[in-house]
Write an enzyme that holds these catalytic residues in place. Structure first.
Site, short mmCIF file in Angstrom:
data_model
loop_
_atom_site.label_atom_id
_atom_site.label_comp_id
_atom_site.label_asym_id
_atom_site.label_seq_id
_atom_site.Cartn_x
_atom_site.Cartn_y
_atom_site.Cartn_z
N LYS A 173 -21.87 -22.14 -31.29
CA LYS A 173 -20.57 -21.62 -30.87
C LYS A 173 -20.46 -21.71 -29.36
CE LYS A 173 -18.77 -17.52 -29.73
NZ LYS A 173 -17.64 -17.93 -28.92
N GLY A 226 -25.61 -15.70 -21.95
CA GLY A 226 -24.38 -14.96 -21.68
C GLY A 226 -24.70 -13.66 -20.97
N THR A 230 -23.88 -8.36 -24.03
CA THR A 230 -23.79 -9.14 -25.27
C THR A 230 -25.20 -9.42 -25.80
OG1 THR A 230 -21.92 -10.25 -24.22
CG2 THR A 230 -22.62 -11.11 -26.34
N GLU A 248 -30.86 -15.62 -22.46
CA GLU A 248 -30.69 -15.93 -21.03
C GLU A 248 -29.49 -15.13 -20.55
OE1 GLU A 248 -32.70 -17.64 -19.30
OE2 GLU A 248 -33.88 -18.59 -20.87
N CYS A 282 -24.90 -18.60 -13.00
CA CYS A 282 -25.78 -17.45 -13.13
C CYS A 282 -26.82 -17.42 -12.02
CB CYS A 282 -26.46 -17.46 -14.50
SG CYS A 282 -27.29 -19.01 -14.85
N GLU A 384 -23.35 -7.10 -11.85
CA GLU A 384 -23.02 -8.52 -11.75
C GLU A 384 -21.51 -8.70 -11.65
OE1 GLU A 384 -23.51 -11.02 -15.24
OE2 GLU A 384 -24.40 -12.59 -14.00
P1 NDP Z 1 -20.59 -13.33 -22.80
O1 NDP Z 1 -21.82 -12.56 -23.06
O2 NDP Z 1 -19.29 -12.60 -22.81
O3 NDP Z 1 -20.41 -14.51 -23.86
C1 NDP Z 1 -21.38 -15.51 -24.08
C2 NDP Z 1 -21.17 -16.10 -25.46
O4 NDP Z 1 -21.43 -15.10 -26.43
C3 NDP Z 1 -19.74 -16.56 -25.71
O5 NDP Z 1 -19.77 -17.69 -26.54
C4 NDP Z 1 -19.16 -15.38 -26.41
O6 NDP Z 1 -18.03 -15.68 -27.17
C5 NDP Z 1 -20.32 -14.97 -27.29
N1 NDP Z 1 -20.25 -13.59 -27.77
C6 NDP Z 1 -19.52 -12.55 -27.28
N2 NDP Z 1 -19.75 -11.43 -28.02
C7 NDP Z 1 -20.64 -11.78 -28.98
C8 NDP Z 1 -21.28 -11.07 -30.05
N3 NDP Z 1 -21.02 -9.77 -30.27
N4 NDP Z 1 -22.13 -11.73 -30.84
C9 NDP Z 1 -22.42 -13.03 -30.63
N5 NDP Z 1 -21.83 -13.77 -29.64
C10 NDP Z 1 -20.97 -13.14 -28.83
O7 NDP Z 1 -20.81 -14.09 -21.43
P2 NDP Z 1 -19.75 -14.95 -20.63
O8 NDP Z 1 -19.23 -16.04 -21.50
O9 NDP Z 1 -18.79 -14.02 -19.97
O10 NDP Z 1 -20.69 -15.65 -19.54
C11 NDP Z 1 -21.02 -15.07 -18.34
C12 NDP Z 1 -22.38 -14.42 -18.40
O11 NDP Z 1 -23.36 -15.37 -18.75
C13 NDP Z 1 -22.82 -13.85 -17.07
O12 NDP Z 1 -23.40 -12.61 -17.27
C14 NDP Z 1 -23.86 -14.85 -16.60
O13 NDP Z 1 -24.82 -14.31 -15.72
C15 NDP Z 1 -24.48 -15.24 -17.89
N6 NDP Z 1 -25.19 -16.50 -17.75
C16 NDP Z 1 -26.56 -16.50 -17.78
C17 NDP Z 1 -27.26 -17.68 -17.59
C18 NDP Z 1 -28.75 -17.71 -17.64
O14 NDP Z 1 -29.31 -18.79 -17.71
N7 NDP Z 1 -29.43 -16.59 -17.61
C19 NDP Z 1 -26.57 -18.95 -17.35
C20 NDP Z 1 -25.14 -18.83 -17.36
C21 NDP Z 1 -24.48 -17.64 -17.55
P3 NDP Z 1 -16.55 -15.45 -26.54
O15 NDP Z 1 -16.42 -16.41 -25.44
O16 NDP Z 1 -15.65 -15.70 -27.65
O17 NDP Z 1 -16.54 -14.02 -26.08
#
Ligand code: NDP
Length: 480
Positions: A173, A226, A230, A248, A282, A384
């Protein structure tokens, strides 16, 4: 208007719900395509397709699997321009960044893992006159991959490529906020002749589609990138099911600049590490710590450069700072800037939304922002923000710098600037982060392990670690 479709069992299909969500171009603030509003029934179809395909895919000779993934990599390269444009429109990032970094790295992910599996080895231990122990690695079957919006195709393929390479089928997804490049990838997989059901992409919202993937009993491994909140939610579902989990998560990365740094290099790189992709990487540094002797000179030069940054149309070839990803995210960033002011912060550059002239006048832009006058314990320095906002604080000693660097719950990455080799080793070793860059930033080698510590993540990705994550190791002992 274009409708994105799910990619299930080798075909592009409508969601079972028959409903769609708006996909907004953040640079102009308008809907430009529709995304399937899928739910657990679509995930079920994807799992069924993967179940059907997994034995044949897992049993394919490694050379053939490698060949199939190399074909996908080649087609990503052939479609570079279309993918870069799609990612720029979906995400608001400058097209130049998408073309030179994100998309090439997506094909590099496929190419790297296609080659890595050819060179995999297993271990053997010989106990004289007793036995030979050797290990084998088997694919897990089906992997669940969930990725965020900030580097849409790069992070999506970073998970999918090792999962497929190690012989798994995948139910994936992408973020609902930036789905277009994943959709184009599904077309590429069809063109590449990837067998039906090997990769399945289900579009939709996290709580509906993401959670259905995480909770599905036939998916034994979840690789997620993400936000930390989450990640916690995902862990609470997956851990009691004893699933393999790679998380991550978020970061609040320190950038420590000592008096003895190479000034010009530190200045130019810090500008990039603070504001690349509008600070929505990130690994961007969001807390800059300057040693007292360099504080005034660096601050003045840095603020002057930030005030000169041009924010504008992401599709303009000369743009280096584009839109932030959504209206909601723009509001979040602006809220944090207001909070910083309330906490006593002094905004030395930026600090506001920005409306470029012309086509992008209704888009979601934020000026690159520099804030001083805050201590390390305030919310601005603890939470963040994930936008073009950095805070700057002074320090005197190495010990103080280390304490400041380690003062948040996060531990994703850190950057150090010094010409003193002993200091570089000492400080890098004391910082709690998954990766520490010394006199550079974002230099990545796909062979090296990657992942955060503390609340920035669980598990390591990259190189062999990813291939190990998507397989289970078995020890076989034969009497001799
Ligand atoms: P989110 O946690 O909001 O979303 C990440 C993914 O998870 C999306 O596809 C989202 O879908 C999905 N998601 C949301 N809720 C759920 C759930 N309850 N169960 C399963 N999947 C779910 O993060 P963002 O998209 O806002 O991304 C930004 C974040 O990602 C920042 O915190 C950043 O630091 C982190 N990040 C970390 C990295 C690393 O390598 N450590 C690299 C890049 C980013 P939907 O979009 O539909 O909400």
């Amino acid at each position: 208007m274009e409708r994105i479709l799910n990619y299930i069992d080798g075909e592009l299909i409508e969601p079972t719900t028959g409903t769609y969500l708006d996909n907004i171009n953040p640079a102009i603030g308008e809907v430009y395509s529709y995304i399937p509003d899928s739910n657990k029934d679509d995930v079920e179809l994807a799992v069924k397709a993967a179940e059907k395909a997994k034995e044949a895919w897992g049993a394919l000779p490694i050379e053939d699997r490698s060949e199939a993934l190399l074909k996908v990599a080649d087609l990503i390269d052939e479609n570079l321009e279309a993918l870069a444009k799609a990612e720029s429109i979906d995400n608001g990032k400058p097209i130049n960044l998408a073309r030179t970094v994100d998309i090439p790295r997506a094909s590099a992910n496929f190419r790297f893992y296609a080659k890595a599996i050819i060179n995999q080895s297993t271990k053997a231990h010989i106990t004289p006159d007793k036995g030979i122990n050797y290990t084998v690695r088997d694919p897990l079957g089906i992997a669940g991959c969930i990725s965020p919006w900030n580097l849409p195709l790069y992070l999506f393929t970073w998970k999918i490529a090792p999962a497929l390479a190690s012989g798994n089928c995948v139910v994936a997804k992408p973020s609902e906020i930036t789905p277009m490049t994943a959709y184009l990838l599904s077309k590429i997989c069809i063109e590449a002749g990837l067998p039906a059901g090997v990769l399945n992409i289900v579009h939709g919202l996290g709580p509906q589609v993401g959670e259905a993937i995480v909770a599905h009993p036939s998916i034994p491994a979840i690789s997620f990138t993400g936000g930390t909140a989450t990640g916690q939610k995902i862990g609470s579902i997956a851990a009691p099911m004893f699933k393999k989990l790679s998380l991550e998560l978020g970061g609040k990365n320190p950038n420590i600049i000592f008096d003895d740094c190479d000034f010009e290099d530190a200045l130019a790189t810090t500008l990039r590490s603070s504001f690349a992709n509008q600070g929505q990487i990130c690994l961007c540094g969001s807390r800059i710590y300057l040693q007292r002797g360099i504080y005034d000179k660096f601050l003045e030069a840095f603020v002057a450069k930030v005030n000169n940054m041009q924010v504008g149309d992401p599709l303009d070839e000369t743009t280096r700072t584009g839109a932030v990803v959504s209206e909601q995210h723009q509001e979040k960033i602006l809220h944090y800037i207001s909070l910083a002011r309330l906490e006593g912060g002094k905004v030395l550059a930026g600090g506001n939304a920005f409306n470029p002239e012309g086509r992008c006048k209704n888009g979601y832009f934020v000026q690159p922002t520099v804030i001083t006058g805050l201590d390390e314990n305030c919310r601005t320095n603890q939470e963040e923000i994930f936008g073009p906002v950095v805070t700057i604080q002074a320090f005197d000693t190495e010990e103080e710098a280390i304490a400041l660097a380690n003062s948040t719950k996060y531990g994703l990455s850190a950057t150090l600037w010094t010409q003193n080799l002993t200091r570089a080793h000492k400080v890098a070793a004391a910082i709690k982060a998954g990766i520490v860059w010394v006199n550079c930033w974002l230099v990545r080698d796909l062979r090296t392990p990657f992942g955060g510590v503390k609340q920035s993540g669980v598990g390591r990705e990259g190189g062999d670690e990813a291939l190990h994550f998507f397989t289970e190791e078995k020890n076989i002992c034969i009497k001799t």
